[in-house]
Design a protein around this motif. Structure first.
Motif, PDB file in Angstrom:
ATOM      1  N   CYS A  15       7.478  45.457 -16.012  1.00 54.36           N
ATOM      2  CA  CYS A  15       7.679  44.700 -17.322  1.00 54.36           C
ATOM      3  C   CYS A  15       7.911  43.101 -17.025  1.00 54.36           C
ATOM      4  CB  CYS A  15       9.069  45.065 -17.776  1.00 54.36           C
ATOM      5  SG  CYS A  15       9.783  44.563 -19.430  1.00 54.36           S
ATOM      6  N   ALA A  17       8.982  41.205 -19.714  1.00 51.74           N
ATOM      7  CA  ALA A  17       9.813  40.693 -20.659  1.00 51.74           C
ATOM      8  C   ALA A  17      10.914  39.976 -20.611  1.00 51.74           C
ATOM      9  CB  ALA A  17      10.004  41.818 -21.648  1.00 51.74           C
ATOM     10  N   ALA A  21      11.883  41.322 -14.296  1.00 55.27           N
ATOM     11  CA  ALA A  21      10.632  41.997 -13.858  1.00 55.27           C
ATOM     12  C   ALA A  21      10.650  43.286 -13.435  1.00 55.27           C
ATOM     13  CB  ALA A  21       9.851  41.033 -12.907  1.00 55.27           C
ATOM     14  N   GLY A  30      13.401  50.481 -18.233  1.00 54.43           N
ATOM     15  CA  GLY A  30      13.836  49.400 -17.404  1.00 54.43           C
ATOM     16  C   GLY A  30      15.557  49.106 -17.256  1.00 54.43           C
ATOM     17  N   ARG A  34      15.694  48.566 -22.773  1.00 54.78           N
ATOM     18  CA  ARG A  34      15.111  48.191 -23.924  1.00 54.78           C
ATOM     19  C   ARG A  34      13.574  48.353 -23.855  1.00 54.78           C
ATOM     20  NH1 ARG A  34      15.232  42.940 -23.515  1.00 54.78           N
ATOM     21  NH2 ARG A  34      14.516  42.266 -25.889  1.00 54.78           N
ATOM     22  N   TYR A  35      13.015  48.554 -22.754  1.00 56.12           N
ATOM     23  CA  TYR A  35      11.812  48.533 -22.391  1.00 56.12           C
ATOM     24  C   TYR A  35      11.472  49.942 -21.526  1.00 56.12           C
ATOM     25  CZ  TYR A  35      10.364  44.285 -24.331  1.00 56.12           C
ATOM     26  OH  TYR A  35      10.289  42.961 -25.064  1.00 56.12           O
TER      27      TYR A  35
HETATM   28  S1  SF4 Z   1      13.141  46.326 -18.750  1.00 54.93           S
HETATM   29 FE1  SF4 Z   1      14.521  44.973 -19.392  1.00 54.93          FE
HETATM   30  S2  SF4 Z   1      15.780  44.095 -17.834  1.00 54.93           S
HETATM   31 FE2  SF4 Z   1      13.774  45.170 -17.066  1.00 54.93          FE
HETATM   32  S3  SF4 Z   1      12.187  43.196 -16.925  1.00 54.93           S
HETATM   33 FE3  SF4 Z   1      11.957  44.416 -18.901  1.00 54.93          FE
HETATM   34  S4  SF4 Z   1      13.489  43.022 -20.246  1.00 54.93           S
HETATM   35 FE4  SF4 Z   1      13.997  42.726 -18.200  1.00 54.93          FE
END
Ligand code: SF4
Length: 494
Positions: A15, A17, A21, A30, A34-35
């Motif tokens: 990820c 975002a 990472a 994650g 959220r992802y």
């Molecule tokens: S899953 Fe959440 S904590 Fe992990 S990299 Fe993506 S946004 Fe960041």
């Protein structure tokens, strides 16, 4: 969100975002929940929230985790839907355009709304606790789960302010301090209760829009005013029914016979002698220590703030009414032959005035305002020339909203905004373990203004194209200004 090269469905994916990472296994989420990895595709777990303008929702908050309705791009008047950033995803690592840049025609004007879930390391909450009771000294450290998460700041009129979070607690202390601060901000911002312990003071439970609980006791009333103001408000109602009145208050204790309002009415001197520091006639500071007793002082015996009456003025049989600023405490006294006040049965007229004080007290609440700076790189997701976005907000060409809720943008540099968390759909805030809060933010402006400030015009898409991804319609929160409403930026109506 694109991953290069495309992974097989049974492989972990990375990820991108946020800076953490995460490598995420198939079917797993994650670190921030959220992802997730769905069949090799990185997805945002929560549905994207689109607000629907409704005029008769009765103020009901609909959590977006409870399916309200889905929207598949059916043709609707574009000014009745507003694309929020809740569930939209982020622009991290910043050079990317915002996840949704959506055009809509409103009153014949082409508008655009740019949305992103901002990752805020510079954020916190300001908490207003309606109470007279002593929560703790100004500047005292506020702790959650034993960690320092903020401090006591100013006392306001009938309320005590707390400042929680901020970059120093999130990043400047231990790892645990940062994590607990993040948890605390997230819970409060999402409308959950949080227990806080104030050094040298009280333990409180605060929850946005609910009564604070102080040392285990729910606070019922916000005071009617300071002691002096209470004298002014009720002086006429007390005149002729009692010789003197003391309204006990930690800040300004009022005395009817000496107060300006008593003088105007012609209340005679009673020879009363107050402890504390006389500010002006009938107004006393520091009559006792702060506490959780009468009027936010430490006292349980109101007579403890009196010195002996002046023997040259006072007379046996004189009457004295003592009351707190919420009417929670009240007592009636009569001077005996030695000019000592002796408690007596409260006359009905004074009992009624105590009830009137209570009636004039508003319900005590905890209020939580989220504050964050949408400066720095978040703006790059909106425009290639970020300072123009800031100027556009200052020039009121761009309206800023947070999950569709109206915000207050601070004057001065940057885009530092505050929002009442009860104005957002439920569970609108998230976090990442860096630690930082994730909050929705939307910028709405005329399409031509967006082009002029260097917006990502090649990413503008019509509202109808949003029907191809999972979104959820949530009714507008009653009382919120509709983001496309005429009260906002100078668009289309000049
Ligand atoms: S899953 Fe959440 S904590 Fe992990 S990299 Fe993506 S946004 Fe960041």
């Amino acid at each position: 969100m694109t991953i290069q090269p495309p992974p097989a469905a049974d492989q972990k994916i990375r990820c991108d975002a946020c800076p953490v990472a995460c490598w995420i296994r198939p079917g797993m989420a994650g670190a921030c929940d959220r992802y997730a990895n769905r069949d090799g595709e990185l997805i945002r777990v929560d549905p994207h929230v689109i607000l629907e303008r409704t005029l008769d929702q009765g103020g009901r908050v609909v959590p977006f985790t409870q399916r309200k309705s889905e929207w598949a791009g059916e043709i609707v008047p574009e000014d009745t839907l507003f694309v929020t950033a809740i569930g939209a995803g982020t622009t991290y690592p910043d050079y990317k355009p915002a996840p949704f840049i959506v055009s809509a025609e409103v009153d014949g004007v082409d508008m655009v709304t740019v949305v992103t879930e901002g990752i805020f390391s510079y954020c916190g909450v300001k908490v207003k606790v309606d109470t007279d009771r002593f929560l703790g000294p100004e500047q005292a450290t506020v702790r959650a789960q034993g960690e320092a998460v903020g401090h006591v700041t100013t006392g306001e009129y009938g309320s005590q302010m707390l400042s929680l979070g901020g970059v120093h607690h999130l990043t400047g202390g231990s790892k645990k301090e940062g994590r607990v601060t993040c948890d605390t901000l997230l819970e409060l911002s999402n409308g959950k209760p949080v227990e806080l312990t104030i050094e040298g003071g009280s333990t409180i439970v605060v929850e946005a829009g609910k009564a604070p609980i102080i040392n285990g006791v729910p606070e019922e009333r916000m005071r009617v005013g300071c002691g002096s103001a209470t004298i002014g408000i009720f002086a006429k109602q007390w005149f002729g029914k009692v010789d003197d009145v003391v309204v006990v208050d930690d800040h300004i204790t009022g005395v009817l016979s000496e107060h300006a309002s008593g003088k105007v009415l012609g209340v005679a001197p009673t020879g009363i002698k107050m402890r504390g520091r006389r500010s002006t006639p009938g107004r006393y500071f520091q009559v006792a220590d702060p506490g959780t007793g009468w009027g936010g002082t430490s006292i349980t015996d109101p007579l403890s703030i009196l010195d002996p009456f002046d023997k040259t003025v006072a007379k046996p049989g004189m009457t004295l009414f003592m009351v707190s600023t919420t009417g929670e405490h009240a007592a009636f006294f009569r001077l005996d032959d030695n000019l000592k006040p002796v408690e007596a049965e409260m006359p009905e007229a004074l009992r009624a005035s105590t009830e009137r004080i209570k009636e004039n007290c508003e319900p005590a609440l905890s209020t939580v305002l989220f504050i964050a700076g949408a400066g720095g790189s978040l703006r790059a997701g909106v425009t290639e020339n970020p300072v123009r976005l800031t100027r556009s907000v200052k020039d009121t060409l761009t309206r800023v909203t947070c999950g569709g809720a109206p915000v207050y943008v601070w004057p001065g540099g940057g885009i530092t905004f505050m929002v009442d968390v009860t104005r957002l759909p439920a569970n609108a805030f998230g976090y990442v373990p860096t630690p930082a809060l994730v909050a929705p933010i939307e910028f709405t402006l005329k399409l031509e203004d967006y082009a002029a400030l260097g917006g990502h015009m090649d990413h503008v898409r019509p509202l109808s194209t949003l029907g191809d991804h999972e979104s959820r319609l949530v009714p507008q929160i009653q009382g919120n200004v509709w983001p496309f409403g005429p009260e906002g930026p100078r668009w289309g109506r000049e």
